[in-house]
Design a protein around this motif. Structure first.
Motif, PDB file in Angstrom:
ATOM      1  N   VAL A  29       1.689  -3.512  -5.099  1.00 27.25           N
ATOM      2  CA  VAL A  29       2.317  -2.456  -4.307  1.00 27.25           C
ATOM      3  C   VAL A  29       3.482  -1.876  -5.101  1.00 27.25           C
ATOM      4  N   SER A  30       3.923  -0.694  -4.706  1.00 28.72           N
ATOM      5  CA  SER A  30       5.102  -0.109  -5.345  1.00 28.72           C
ATOM      6  C   SER A  30       6.362  -0.660  -4.683  1.00 28.72           C
ATOM      7  N   ASP A  31       7.516  -0.199  -5.147  1.00 27.31           N
ATOM      8  CA  ASP A  31       8.775  -0.650  -4.553  1.00 27.31           C
ATOM      9  C   ASP A  31       9.216   0.246  -3.401  1.00 27.31           C
ATOM     10  N   LEU A  32       8.353   1.139  -2.954  1.00 29.04           N
ATOM     11  CA  LEU A  32       8.642   1.959  -1.776  1.00 29.04           C
ATOM     12  C   LEU A  32       8.024   1.279  -0.558  1.00 29.04           C
ATOM     13  N   VAL A  33       8.765   1.213   0.526  1.00 25.53           N
ATOM     14  CA  VAL A  33       8.382   0.342   1.637  1.00 25.53           C
ATOM     15  C   VAL A  33       7.034   0.702   2.255  1.00 25.53           C
ATOM     16  N   ARG A  34       6.638   1.963   2.182  1.00 23.23           N
ATOM     17  CA  ARG A  34       5.388   2.352   2.840  1.00 23.23           C
ATOM     18  C   ARG A  34       4.167   1.668   2.218  1.00 23.23           C
ATOM     19  N   THR A  35       4.213   1.402   0.908  1.00 23.31           N
ATOM     20  CA  THR A  35       3.069   0.706   0.303  1.00 23.31           C
ATOM     21  C   THR A  35       3.058  -0.761   0.725  1.00 23.31           C
ATOM     22  N   GLN A  36       4.226  -1.351   0.847  1.00 20.51           N
ATOM     23  CA  GLN A  36       4.309  -2.754   1.231  1.00 20.51           C
ATOM     24  C   GLN A  36       3.868  -2.951   2.685  1.00 20.51           C
ATOM     25  N   GLN A  37       4.255  -2.009   3.548  1.00 22.67           N
ATOM     26  CA  GLN A  37       3.816  -2.073   4.938  1.00 22.67           C
ATOM     27  C   GLN A  37       2.304  -1.843   5.045  1.00 22.67           C
ATOM     28  N   THR A  38       1.779  -0.965   4.210  1.00 20.01           N
ATOM     29  CA  THR A  38       0.339  -0.694   4.226  1.00 20.01           C
ATOM     30  C   THR A  38      -0.455  -1.915   3.779  1.00 20.01           C
ATOM     31  N   ALA A  39       0.051  -2.607   2.773  1.00 18.16           N
ATOM     32  CA  ALA A  39      -0.662  -3.754   2.213  1.00 18.16           C
ATOM     33  C   ALA A  39      -0.537  -5.011   3.059  1.00 18.16           C
ATOM     34  N   ALA A  40       0.434  -5.069   3.952  1.00 17.20           N
ATOM     35  CA  ALA A  40       0.730  -6.316   4.664  1.00 17.20           C
ATOM     36  C   ALA A  40      -0.465  -6.895   5.431  1.00 17.20           C
ATOM     37  N   PRO A  41      -1.222  -6.098   6.198  1.00 17.74           N
ATOM     38  CA  PRO A  41      -2.364  -6.697   6.904  1.00 17.74           C
ATOM     39  C   PRO A  41      -3.422  -7.251   5.948  1.00 17.74           C
ATOM     40  N   LEU A  42      -3.681  -6.550   4.853  1.00 21.51           N
ATOM     41  CA  LEU A  42      -4.637  -7.046   3.864  1.00 21.51           C
ATOM     42  C   LEU A  42      -4.141  -8.332   3.217  1.00 21.51           C
ATOM     43  N   ALA A  43      -2.880  -8.354   2.876  1.00 22.48           N
ATOM     44  CA  ALA A  43      -2.316  -9.541   2.237  1.00 22.48           C
ATOM     45  C   ALA A  43      -2.424 -10.755   3.159  1.00 22.48           C
ATOM     46  N   GLU A  44      -2.141 -10.559   4.450  1.00 22.35           N
ATOM     47  CA  GLU A  44      -2.264 -11.661   5.404  1.00 22.35           C
ATOM     48  C   GLU A  44      -3.717 -12.121   5.514  1.00 22.35           C
ATOM     49  N   HIS A  45      -4.626 -11.157   5.547  1.00 18.51           N
ATOM     50  CA  HIS A  45      -6.050 -11.483   5.657  1.00 18.51           C
ATOM     51  C   HIS A  45      -6.516 -12.341   4.482  1.00 18.51           C
ATOM     52  N   PHE A  46      -6.095 -11.984   3.281  1.00 15.99           N
ATOM     53  CA  PHE A  46      -6.542 -12.697   2.086  1.00 15.99           C
ATOM     54  C   PHE A  46      -5.658 -13.881   1.725  1.00 15.99           C
ATOM     55  N   GLY A  47      -4.542 -14.032   2.408  1.00 17.37           N
ATOM     56  CA  GLY A  47      -3.628 -15.112   2.075  1.00 17.37           C
ATOM     57  C   GLY A  47      -2.950 -14.901   0.735  1.00 17.37           C
ATOM     58  N   LEU A  48      -2.598 -13.650   0.447  1.00 11.94           N
ATOM     59  CA  LEU A  48      -1.998 -13.306  -0.839  1.00 11.94           C
ATOM     60  C   LEU A  48      -0.580 -12.786  -0.656  1.00 11.94           C
ATOM     61  N   GLU A  49       0.238 -12.966  -1.674  1.00 10.74           N
ATOM     62  CA  GLU A  49       1.571 -12.371  -1.724  1.00 10.74           C
ATOM     63  C   GLU A  49       1.486 -11.147  -2.629  1.00 10.74           C
ATOM     64  N   PRO A  50       1.699  -9.939  -2.090  1.00 11.39           N
ATOM     65  CA  PRO A  50       1.604  -8.745  -2.937  1.00 11.39           C
ATOM     66  C   PRO A  50       2.605  -8.780  -4.090  1.00 11.39           C
ATOM     67  N   THR A  51       2.169  -8.276  -5.221  1.00  6.33           N
ATOM     68  CA  THR A  51       3.019  -8.160  -6.399  1.00  6.33           C
ATOM     69  C   THR A  51       3.667  -6.780  -6.393  1.00  6.33           C
ATOM     70  N   VAL A  52       4.998  -6.732  -6.384  1.00  7.82           N
ATOM     71  CA  VAL A  52       5.723  -5.457  -6.357  1.00  7.82           C
ATOM     72  C   VAL A  52       5.942  -4.971  -7.776  1.00  7.82           C
ATOM     73  N   ARG A  53       5.510  -3.749  -8.031  1.00  8.33           N
ATOM     74  CA  ARG A  53       5.713  -3.126  -9.333  1.00  8.33           C
ATOM     75  C   ARG A  53       6.266  -1.715  -9.128  1.00  8.33           C
ATOM     76  N   ALA A  54       7.504  -1.505  -9.568  1.00  7.13           N
ATOM     77  CA  ALA A  54       8.132  -0.189  -9.427  1.00  7.13           C
ATOM     78  C   ALA A  54       7.333   0.896 -10.134  1.00  7.13           C
ATOM     79  N   SER A  55       6.564   0.512 -11.137  1.00  8.95           N
ATOM     80  CA  SER A  55       5.798   1.489 -11.906  1.00  8.95           C
ATOM     81  C   SER A  55       4.691   2.154 -11.090  1.00  8.95           C
ATOM     82  N   LEU A  56       4.364   1.599  -9.913  1.00  6.14           N
ATOM     83  CA  LEU A  56       3.358   2.217  -9.043  1.00  6.14           C
ATOM     84  C   LEU A  56       3.956   3.258  -8.106  1.00  6.14           C
ATOM     85  N   ARG A  57       5.269   3.452  -8.163  1.00 11.17           N
ATOM     86  CA  ARG A  57       5.904   4.357  -7.212  1.00 11.17           C
ATOM     87  C   ARG A  57       5.474   5.802  -7.461  1.00 11.17           C
ATOM     88  N   GLU A  58       5.739   6.644  -6.482  1.00 15.08           N
ATOM     89  CA  GLU A  58       5.317   8.039  -6.544  1.00 15.08           C
ATOM     90  C   GLU A  58       6.033   8.795  -7.661  1.00 15.08           C
TER      91      GLU A  58
END
Length: 221
Positions: free
Chosen positions: A53-82
């Motif tokens: 995910v990027s360091d903007l909160v909307r990507t982290q909120q979007t990924a949260a249900p998927l991350a919970e489903h897969f049991g994963l901790e999303p990796t934050v990378r500022a380079s993915l930001r808009e």
């Protein structure tokens, strides 16, 4: 290697058509949260081993249900930001939006040194930073496994035009990504191809609201 590039869910800035690119950025709306939840049904059967995910909160909120489903901790990378909107930050007039989108699309047409007014990044800077995360994601999972990158509309469009051999500038200029739309790519750092371009929300028509997809979803006019 197979990667799924997902645009974040709807935000209040998308509803207002604002060029919101600075940190931390707007939260998801109620619809955006529904779109995020729907990603579990859409992607939950994939062999996902990493989520970025990027360091903007909307990507982290979007990924949260998927991350919970897969049991994963999303990796934050500022380079993915808009892509930075520079002096156009939070503008929502048609001229500013078109200046922003044309600049992003125009890089792959050869104008790599162009910048959004007031931005410190040119096309080389933006594509290279996204490259770094794509490369990291591609070298992580094993055969048959998938990485998901939750990012932003304009940078996904710009990067695919620059790096995927079967997608050109004209295509990304006129085919945008709705909130939680996705692009599936396969290949390696040497050669990427788009195997699926899902312009609409992965959750389907009930979660679509094209009028409020935001400035990054605008076609070039």
């Amino acid at each position: 290697m197979r990667l799924i590039l997902v645009r974040h869910g709807q935000t209040s800035s998308n509803v207002g058509q604002h060029l919101d690119t600075a940190a931390p950025g707007a939260d998801l709306t109620d619809l955006g949260r529904e779109q995020a939840e729907a990603l579990v049904d859409a992607l939950g059967r994939e062999s996902v081993r990493r989520i970025f995910v990027s360091d903007l909160v909307r990507t982290q909120q979007t990924a949260a249900p998927l991350a919970e489903h897969f049991g994963l901790e999303p990796t934050v990378r500022a380079s993915l930001r808009e892509i930075s909107a520079g002096d156009l930050e939070m503008a929502n007039d048609e001229e500013s939006i078109q200046t922003y989108v044309r600049t992003a699309v125009g890089w792959s047409a050869g104008d790599w040194n162009a910048r959004v007014p007031g931005s410190e990044e040119n096309g080389h800077d933006v594509i290279r930073r996204f490259d770094a995360v794509v490369s990291e994601a591609a070298h992580g999972p094993g055969d048959g496994e998938v990485a998901i990158l939750v990012s932003h509309g304009a940078i996904i469009r710009a990067w695919t035009a620059a790096r995927c051999e079967n997608v050109d500038v004209d295509f990304v200029a006129h085919n945008a990504l709705s909130n939680t739309g996705a692009v599936v790519i396969e290949g390696s750092d040497e050669r990427w191809v788009v195997t699926h371009w899902q312009e609409q929300a992965l959750g389907g028509a009930p979660l679509e609201d094209p009028a409020t997809d935001g400035a990054a979803a605008d076609p070039v006019r």
